[in-house]
Scaffold this motif. Structure first.
Motif, short mmCIF file in Angstrom:
data_model
loop_
_atom_site.label_atom_id
_atom_site.label_comp_id
_atom_site.label_asym_id
_atom_site.label_seq_id
_atom_site.Cartn_x
_atom_site.Cartn_y
_atom_site.Cartn_z
N CYS A 1 -4.53 -11.61 -4.08
CA CYS A 1 -4.90 -11.55 -2.67
C CYS A 1 -5.84 -10.37 -2.45
N VAL A 2 -6.77 -10.53 -1.53
CA VAL A 2 -7.70 -9.45 -1.18
C VAL A 2 -7.79 -9.35 0.34
N TRP A 3 -7.54 -8.15 0.84
CA TRP A 3 -7.70 -7.87 2.27
C TRP A 3 -8.89 -6.92 2.44
N ASP A 4 -9.88 -7.35 3.21
CA ASP A 4 -10.99 -6.48 3.59
C ASP A 4 -10.73 -5.98 5.01
N ILE A 5 -10.49 -4.69 5.12
CA ILE A 5 -10.06 -4.09 6.38
C ILE A 5 -11.22 -3.30 6.97
N GLU A 6 -11.44 -3.49 8.26
CA GLU A 6 -12.54 -2.81 8.94
C GLU A 6 -12.10 -2.36 10.32
N VAL A 7 -12.29 -1.08 10.63
CA VAL A 7 -12.00 -0.52 11.95
C VAL A 7 -13.32 -0.19 12.62
N PRO A 8 -13.31 0.17 13.92
CA PRO A 8 -14.58 0.50 14.60
C PRO A 8 -15.42 1.51 13.81
N TYR B 1 0.52 -5.22 -9.36
CA TYR B 1 0.03 -3.98 -8.79
C TYR B 1 -0.74 -4.24 -7.50
N VAL B 2 -0.96 -3.16 -6.75
CA VAL B 2 -1.89 -3.12 -5.63
C VAL B 2 -3.01 -2.17 -6.04
N GLU B 3 -4.25 -2.57 -5.82
CA GLU B 3 -5.38 -1.73 -6.20
C GLU B 3 -6.21 -1.37 -4.97
N ILE B 4 -6.46 -0.07 -4.79
CA ILE B 4 -7.28 0.43 -3.69
C ILE B 4 -8.18 1.52 -4.24
N LYS B 5 -9.46 1.43 -3.98
CA LYS B 5 -10.42 2.45 -4.39
C LYS B 5 -10.30 2.74 -5.89
N ASN B 6 -10.19 1.67 -6.68
CA ASN B 6 -10.14 1.75 -8.16
C ASN B 6 -8.88 2.43 -8.69
N THR B 7 -7.87 2.56 -7.85
CA THR B 7 -6.58 3.10 -8.29
C THR B 7 -5.51 2.04 -8.13
N LYS B 8 -4.71 1.85 -9.18
CA LYS B 8 -3.64 0.85 -9.14
C LYS B 8 -2.31 1.52 -8.80
N TYR B 9 -1.51 0.85 -7.97
CA TYR B 9 -0.20 1.35 -7.56
C TYR B 9 0.84 0.30 -7.92
N CYS B 10 1.97 0.78 -8.51
CA CYS B 10 3.08 -0.11 -8.81
C CYS B 10 4.35 0.71 -8.79
N GLY B 11 5.48 0.12 -9.20
CA GLY B 11 6.75 0.83 -9.17
C GLY B 11 7.40 0.78 -7.79
N GLU B 12 8.11 1.82 -7.42
CA GLU B 12 8.75 1.89 -6.12
C GLU B 12 8.61 3.29 -5.53
N SER C 1 7.17 5.87 0.86
CA SER C 1 6.03 5.51 1.70
C SER C 1 4.86 6.44 1.41
N PHE C 2 3.67 5.85 1.32
CA PHE C 2 2.49 6.65 1.02
C PHE C 2 1.29 6.12 1.78
N VAL C 3 0.23 6.94 1.84
CA VAL C 3 -0.97 6.62 2.60
C VAL C 3 -2.18 6.72 1.70
N VAL C 4 -3.11 5.78 1.84
CA VAL C 4 -4.40 5.85 1.15
C VAL C 4 -5.48 5.81 2.22
N ALA C 5 -6.34 6.82 2.24
CA ALA C 5 -7.36 6.94 3.28
C ALA C 5 -8.75 6.70 2.71
N SER C 6 -9.63 6.21 3.57
CA SER C 6 -11.02 6.01 3.19
C SER C 6 -11.89 7.00 3.96
N VAL D 1 -8.07 -3.84 -0.07
CA VAL D 1 -6.75 -3.80 -0.72
C VAL D 1 -6.60 -5.08 -1.54
N GLN D 2 -6.36 -4.92 -2.84
CA GLN D 2 -6.18 -6.06 -3.73
C GLN D 2 -4.74 -6.10 -4.24
N PHE D 3 -4.17 -7.29 -4.24
CA PHE D 3 -2.80 -7.51 -4.73
C PHE D 3 -2.85 -8.48 -5.90
N HIS D 4 -2.09 -8.16 -6.96
CA HIS D 4 -2.04 -9.04 -8.13
C HIS D 4 -0.62 -9.16 -8.66
#
Length: 863
Positions: free
Chosen positions: A375-382, A410-421, A424-429, A436-439
């Motif tokens: 899955c791929v989510w392309d997120i855009e704010v003002p 994994y979830v991949e954001i900005k070329n970084t993969k996240y997995c495990g447990e 709560s964490f935040v990834v900022a642009s 956000v990519q999910f695999h």
């Protein structure tokens, strides 16, 4: 030559998946006949005749030459014999290999008749597929000579997928080559049209995997095989045989083939789950995203027991699923009850998300996400804002996969993969867009994630709060307070220490009263180093230093017994206040020996009366927001009600008819005689105060209340009471006793410990409806007495979080403070007693120390 006498494998093509050991061929052992030739070689060695002394002396070799030659010959013969034995008995010894697999027949359309193995259509197609597989095997020199039998077990859509198992008998030295050949998908993929058959049969995507040994070894019972098809808009239930009135069968392999309509997926939920407690060879259940039980398609392996609220919902990626129960000769558990239904297959996963903020989750959250998803989510704010993504829940853990590799899900954001447990964490642009990519791969799925995206002003990303380097926002008072609140600890870096703090060697600021409390608060132990004894010395609890050789030598060199009361090995020593006393009068030096699963007392009295402190549910849910307890998580928790007032205090079940609570709960007032036992009712097994009529709840009247006569209602010293129930309770999954600690049991400073209750969730607030839980920490007694201005007695213990925010409160009084000890057994460390407000900073909760009043409890109850 080896024997070619192999027993014929008799297979029923309609049997499930593979033969049992009893049905497998077992070739005879090899008996090398060439050993006779070896003996002949030995007899042919020629030596000079020793009766001719002259000949021996003048022409023959010297004696050492003869001996050396004989020895060399003997060694060569031994080597040859050994090689022959190894070659024929071990290297050429036949081994049995079983593979499970599937293949695709692209030029056939699936029909309903293929679901039933007893139809002529199934029989005809399985014959053709079997002949095709055998022809594929024959075309490979590393496979064909060793193939013995193949059985087609099932078909499913896609166009037609055939599932099968194959048996091979192969010499040991060829087994690896066979494995490699079977694992080489390219060598097995066949696009050849087999024109000898009518209609023409095409085959591709031939896949085979070694069978799970634990499944092969289990016996097969066709009476424990079931086939179910989901119905549109309906939920279908199924259970283990005999559930819930009798346990599932021993030594069994039960299978449930689940199907749904084309273009659907299956949602499977275990509503009740209770099998044998997990161990290396325990009963287990496996769920497969396939009709072939192969490890790469395994969604989950389950054993033990789970509370009803645990997330046990699993999704397939196609319209079939296989559930398999494997049991051994032991265990008498009820099994499971499950439900499944079909869902439309998700056509689009991900998408474009726009706006100031929003939420999104992994597919089908909170169920386990399906395998084989991207899955791929392309997120855009003002455009005037920046965007960040906060993961409030994140569970993508796969067995055996390091969380720093993320090679599977994994979830991949900005070329970084996240997995495990992770928490709560935040990834900022640094702009207004983020992807956000999910695999998920084909095996082992998890709960997934729940996330939100937020827009923020880059100049002030956390208005009124502190911004962690990760982008998380925390309350400003948490900055430089000595506790790590940002996941990267950025809130505790570059701090200016106040007069009430000291600076650790690593630069962190910690409260001054944490110095020398026996706990490594700095992380580099610098808060304890200045209190450290010289090398080869032991530091006593009272601060005194003694030689290491004096520790655990049977003599109280410290003066407070700490050198003798904290010994790992159990040995008989002279009895002191700090040593555990066995029933036979001997005392042990080992710390906390009771009910740890090891016989320390010679009379085994330390392991008696240990049917306590064990939760029936071997798994506890991960905390997903809040601190609600699970059903059955704290089976000793009791709710005490007063007529007309509802819940007033908590208590702990310590036997089938005795409770431990706080004496201050039963102090009379001008309006009510709380010491009157007839006013009180105990509810055991209760989870939700609004559902006291649940079948899991047991209600009992109170026969009598015994408060400690030394209780001081001003200082709250000796704040303990025991209550006898009018009639005994029945132990169940939600009603069980907690272990009482010995009077010498040690709960050291820094130990994590749990408090539970239905008390107010905030100071002056209303009581909770669902049983709450909180993990807090034992605080050094000396430091606690400083914080509480000298109000702490030896019968009290301080437990809490000094930064505030977590504590017991009104309505929790009398409830349990429990500690997880050896073998996951829990002990009653304390009773909720009093505190200066609720959850205030530097104001820990005060609890009655049960170990100091253990003898009094025994005198009153006999427990």
């Amino acid at each position: 030559m080896h024997s070619d006498r192999f027993l014929k494998c008799t297979m029923d093509e309609e049997s499930i998946f593979w033969p049992s050991r009893e049905e497998m061929a077992r070739p005879d052992s090899f008996h090398p006949s060439t050993l006779q030739d070896v003996n002949g070689l030995e007899e042919g060695v020629e030596f000079l005749p020793t009766m001719n002394a002259k000949k021996v002396e003048k022409r023959g070799p010297k004696r050492w030459v003869v001996v050396t030659t004989a020895l060399i010959v003997f060694l060569l013969l031994s080597l040859i014999v050994g090689l022959l034995v190894w070659h024929f008995k071990y290297r050429r010894a036949p081994v049995q290999k079983v593979y499970n697999g599937h293949l695709v027949v692209p030029n056939l359309d699936f029909i309903d008749a293929y679901e039933n193995s007893s139809t002529p259509e199934f029989t005809m197609l399985s014959k053709k597929v079997k002949e095709t597989i055998e022809e594929i095997y024959r075309s490979h020199s590393a496979i064909g000579p060793y193939h013995k039998e193949t059985v087609i077990t099932a078909f499913s859509e896609g166009s037609v997928i055939a599932y099968y198992w194959s048996v091979f008998i192969v010499p040991a030295y060829r087994a690896e080559a066979l494995d490699n050949a079977m694992a080489d998908k390219q060598s097995l993929i066949q696009t050849v049209t087999y024109k000898s058959r009518n209609p023409v049969l095409q085959v591709k995507s031939v896949v085979a995997f070694p069978a799970d040994p634990s499944i092969i070894e289990s016996s097969r019972d066709n009476s424990c095989s079931f086939a179910l098809h989901a119905k549109e808009g309906e939920i279908t239930s199924f259970t283990t045989p005999g559930f819930p009135n009798s346990p599932y069968p021993n030594n069994a392999r039960c299978t449930w083939v689940l199907r749904a309509d084309a273009n659907s997926i299956i949602s499977l939920t275990f509503k009740t789950f209770d099998v044998e407690r997990c161990s290396e060879k325990s009963d287990f259940i496996k769920v497969y995203n396939s009709l072939s039980p192969v490890e790469p398609h395994s969604l989950v392996k389950l054993c033990g027991s789970y509370p009803p609220s645990y997330n046990l919902t699993f999704l397939s990626s196609q319209n079939v699923m296989l559930v398999m129960l494997i049991t051994n000769a032991e265990g008498r558990n009820p099994g499971f009850k499950a439900e499944f239904f079909q869902l439309p297959k998700m056509k689009i996963c991900g998408g474009t998300l726009k706006g100031e903020s929003g939420v999104f989750t992994s597919p089908y959250y909170p169920a386990h996400y399906p395998p084989n998803m991207d899955c791929v989510w392309d997120i855009e704010v003002p455009s005037t804002k920046n965007v960040k993504v906060r993961f409030n829940v994140f569970y993508m853990l796969e067995p055996g996969i390091p969380v720093n590799s993320c090679t599977k899900d994994y979830v991949e954001i900005k070329n970084t993969k996240y997995c495990g447990e992770p928490p709560s964490f935040v990834v900022a642009s640094n702009n207004n867009k983020i992807r956000v990519q999910f695999h998920s791969d084909q095996s082992y799925t998890d709960t997934g994630f729940s996330a939100e995206f937020l827009s923020y002003d880059s100049s002030d990303p956390c208005p009124g709060k502190f911004t962690c380097n990760t982008g998380r926002c925390i309350v400003k008072t948490m900055r430089c307070d000595g506790w790590v609140d940002c996941t990267d600890a950025s809130d505790e870096r570059s701090c200016n220490c106040t007069e009430n703090q000291f600076r650790c060697n690593n630069g962190w600021c910690k409260p001054r009263f944490w110095l020398c409390d026996g706990v490594n608060d700095c992380g580099d132990n610098s808060d304890e180093l200045q209190c450290k004894c010289p090398d080869k010395n032991f530091k006593c609890s009272n601060g005194k230093c003694i030689l290491d050789t004096q520790k655990c030598d049977g003599t109280d060199d410290c003066g407070d017994g700490s050198d003798e009361g904290k010994c790992d090995r159990a040995q008989s020593v002279s009895c002191k206040d700090y040593t555990y006393k066995c029933r036979n009068g001997l005392c042990m030096s080992k710390t906390n020996p009771e009910c740890d699963g090891k016989k320390d007392c010679t009379d085994n009295s330390d392991e008696e009366n240990c049917d306590c402190g064990i939760r029936s549910y071997s798994k506890q849910s991960r905390i997903v927001g809040g601190l609600n307890s699970e059903v059955g998580e704290w089976p000793w928790q009791v709710s005490l009600h007063v007529k007309g007032q509802g819940h007033i205090c908590g208590a702990s079940l310590v036997s089938d008819k005795w409770l431990v609570s706080a004496a201050h709960c039963f102090q009379d007032t001008s309006q009510i005689r709380y010491s009157d036992a007839t006013l009180w009712t105990a509810f055991l097994g209760l989870h939700d105060q609004s559902n006291r009529n649940s079948e899991k709840v047991q209600e009992r009247s109170i026969k009598r209340i015994i408060s400690n006569t030394l209780f001081n209602d001003y200082t709250y010293d000796y704040d303990i009471a025991v209550l006898e129930l009018q009639s005994p309770v029945t132990f169940t999954t939600t009603v069980r006793p907690i272990c009482l600690p010995d009077s010498t049991h040690d709960f050291p400073a820094g130990k994590d410990i749990w408090v539970t209750g239905w008390g107010a969730t905030s100071e002056g607030g209303a009581g909770a409806t669902i049983l709450q839980k909180a993990e807090i920490r034992v605080i050094n007694q000396t430091m606690c007495n400083t914080l509480m201005t000298g109000q702490i007695t030896p019968r009290m213990m301080c437990v809490g979080v000094l930064t505030g925010g977590i504590d017991a409160c009104q309505g929790d009084s009398g409830g349990p403070l429990v500690s997880v000890e050896s073998n996951s057994r829990l002990f009653l460390a304390g009773v909720v007693s009093w505190g200066d407000g609720c959850a205030q900073r530097n104001k820990p909760g005060i609890y009655t120390r049960v170990s100091k009043l253990r003898d009094w409890i025994r005198q009153q109850t006999g427990v």
